[in-house]
Design a protein around this motif. Structure first.
Motif, PDB file in Angstrom:
ATOM      1  N   UNK A  19     100.797-104.822  27.660  1.00  0.00           N
ATOM      2  CA  UNK A  19     101.568-103.428  27.796  1.00  0.00           C
ATOM      3  C   UNK A  19     100.632-102.330  27.842  1.00  0.00           C
ATOM      4  N   UNK A  20     101.156-101.172  28.391  1.00  0.00           N
ATOM      5  CA  UNK A  20     100.281 -99.974  28.617  1.00  0.00           C
ATOM      6  C   UNK A  20     101.252 -98.963  27.928  1.00  0.00           C
ATOM      7  N   UNK A  21     100.882 -97.964  27.482  1.00  0.00           N
ATOM      8  CA  UNK A  21     101.388 -96.638  27.048  1.00  0.00           C
ATOM      9  C   UNK A  21     100.861 -95.554  27.603  1.00  0.00           C
ATOM     10  N   UNK A  22     101.563 -94.570  27.905  1.00  0.00           N
ATOM     11  CA  UNK A  22     100.992 -93.420  28.780  1.00  0.00           C
ATOM     12  C   UNK A  22     101.415 -92.193  27.970  1.00  0.00           C
ATOM     13  N   UNK A  23     100.757 -91.031  28.055  1.00  0.00           N
ATOM     14  CA  UNK A  23     101.114 -89.797  27.700  1.00  0.00           C
ATOM     15  C   UNK A  23     100.406 -89.014  28.775  1.00  0.00           C
ATOM     16  N   UNK A  24     101.395 -89.078  30.013  1.00  0.00           N
ATOM     17  CA  UNK A  24     100.775 -88.216  30.984  1.00  0.00           C
ATOM     18  C   UNK A  24     100.604 -86.692  30.641  1.00  0.00           C
ATOM     19  N   UNK A  25      99.641 -86.106  30.896  1.00  0.00           N
ATOM     20  CA  UNK A  25      99.349 -84.681  30.622  1.00  0.00           C
ATOM     21  C   UNK A  25      99.637 -84.384  29.195  1.00  0.00           C
ATOM     22  N   UNK A  26      99.497 -85.560  28.430  1.00  0.00           N
ATOM     23  CA  UNK A  26      99.645 -85.567  26.913  1.00  0.00           C
ATOM     24  C   UNK A  26     100.970 -85.009  26.604  1.00  0.00           C
ATOM     25  N   UNK A  27     102.120 -85.337  27.344  1.00  0.00           N
ATOM     26  CA  UNK A  27     103.452 -84.473  27.140  1.00  0.00           C
ATOM     27  C   UNK A  27     104.153 -84.887  25.913  1.00  0.00           C
ATOM     28  N   UNK A  28     103.772 -85.770  25.298  1.00  0.00           N
ATOM     29  CA  UNK A  28     104.588 -86.487  23.815  1.00  0.00           C
ATOM     30  C   UNK A  28     103.865 -85.773  22.951  1.00  0.00           C
ATOM     31  N   UNK A  29     102.750 -85.143  22.949  1.00  0.00           N
ATOM     32  CA  UNK A  29     101.867 -84.395  22.008  1.00  0.00           C
ATOM     33  C   UNK A  29     102.358 -82.977  21.881  1.00  0.00           C
ATOM     34  N   UNK A  30     102.779 -82.440  20.614  1.00  0.00           N
ATOM     35  CA  UNK A  30     103.396 -81.330  20.210  1.00  0.00           C
ATOM     36  C   UNK A  30     102.470 -79.933  20.351  1.00  0.00           C
ATOM     37  N   UNK A  31     101.384 -80.191  20.970  1.00  0.00           N
ATOM     38  CA  UNK A  31     100.364 -79.056  21.041  1.00  0.00           C
ATOM     39  C   UNK A  31      99.279 -79.287  22.048  1.00  0.00           C
ATOM     40  N   UNK A  32      98.553 -78.415  22.543  1.00  0.00           N
ATOM     41  CA  UNK A  32      97.732 -78.444  23.451  1.00  0.00           C
ATOM     42  C   UNK A  32      96.365 -79.136  22.837  1.00  0.00           C
ATOM     43  N   UNK A  33      96.008 -80.217  23.474  1.00  0.00           N
ATOM     44  CA  UNK A  33      94.997 -81.189  22.790  1.00  0.00           C
ATOM     45  C   UNK A  33      93.545 -80.574  23.206  1.00  0.00           C
ATOM     46  N   UNK A  34      92.754 -80.154  22.116  1.00  0.00           N
ATOM     47  CA  UNK A  34      91.455 -79.578  22.485  1.00  0.00           C
ATOM     48  C   UNK A  34      90.180 -80.469  21.624  1.00  0.00           C
ATOM     49  N   UNK A  35      90.679 -81.436  21.152  1.00  0.00           N
ATOM     50  CA  UNK A  35      89.743 -82.654  20.560  1.00  0.00           C
ATOM     51  C   UNK A  35      90.090 -83.845  20.555  1.00  0.00           C
ATOM     52  N   UNK A  36      89.465 -84.931  21.109  1.00  0.00           N
ATOM     53  CA  UNK A  36      89.967 -86.201  20.889  1.00  0.00           C
ATOM     54  C   UNK A  36      88.824 -87.065  20.444  1.00  0.00           C
ATOM     55  N   UNK A  37      89.270 -87.914  19.583  1.00  0.00           N
ATOM     56  CA  UNK A  37      87.969 -88.723  18.649  1.00  0.00           C
ATOM     57  C   UNK A  37      88.537 -89.728  18.277  1.00  0.00           C
TER      58      UNK A  37
END
Length: 136
Positions: A19-37
């Motif tokens: 499988x592959x899961x995709x969040x192109x342009x992080x569209x499923x995340x309800x805020x602007x992503x400023x940090x990923x860890x």
């Protein structure tokens, strides 16, 4: 105050090929992503998190293994989430106390709305309850 909730990311593929899961342009995340860890190699007996944020929102994903997330909102409501499907994330809003416990070899991917700032953390559960009791 928003509540924690699960987010389903698209899951493409099948059991035979993976499988592959995709969040192109992080569209499923309800805020602007400023940090990923990501966190990994956490022993099973360790409980991480143990804090809340004043401003930061997060989406947590078990990229591998299993993660048990416990949340407590400002009213004292406690929820348990079992993350073990990499196509599912947990939205954790600000003002929510949260802890995580990991299975062996678990990898947690986290998307956050703000860069790291120690002043954004409430690390004492008593302080968390006192701060938000006045906000109700």
């Amino acid at each position: 105050m928003p509540e924690p909730y699960l987010i389903s990311f698209p899951k493409l593929g099948d059991e035979a090929f993976g499988y592959i899961s995709v969040a192109e342009q992080l569209q499923y995340i309800p805020f602007e992503v400023k940090r990923t860890f990501w966190t990994y190699k956490t022993p099973e007996y360790i409980v991480r998190g143990r804090h809340a944020h004043y401003r930061t929102e997060q989406v947590l994903v078990a990229a591998a293994g299993r993660i048990i997330v416990t949340t407590e909102n400002v009213r004292g409501d406690i929820q348990f989430f079992r993350l073990e499907d990499p196509s599912v994330g947990l939205y954790v809003p600000p003002h929510v106390w949260h802890t995580m416990q990991y299975s062996d070899c678990a990898v947690q991917l986290a998307f956050a709305s703000h860069p790291y700032d120690e002043k954004d953390y409430i690390r004492s559960r008593d302080e968390f309850r006192q701060v938000w009791r006045t906000a109700l």
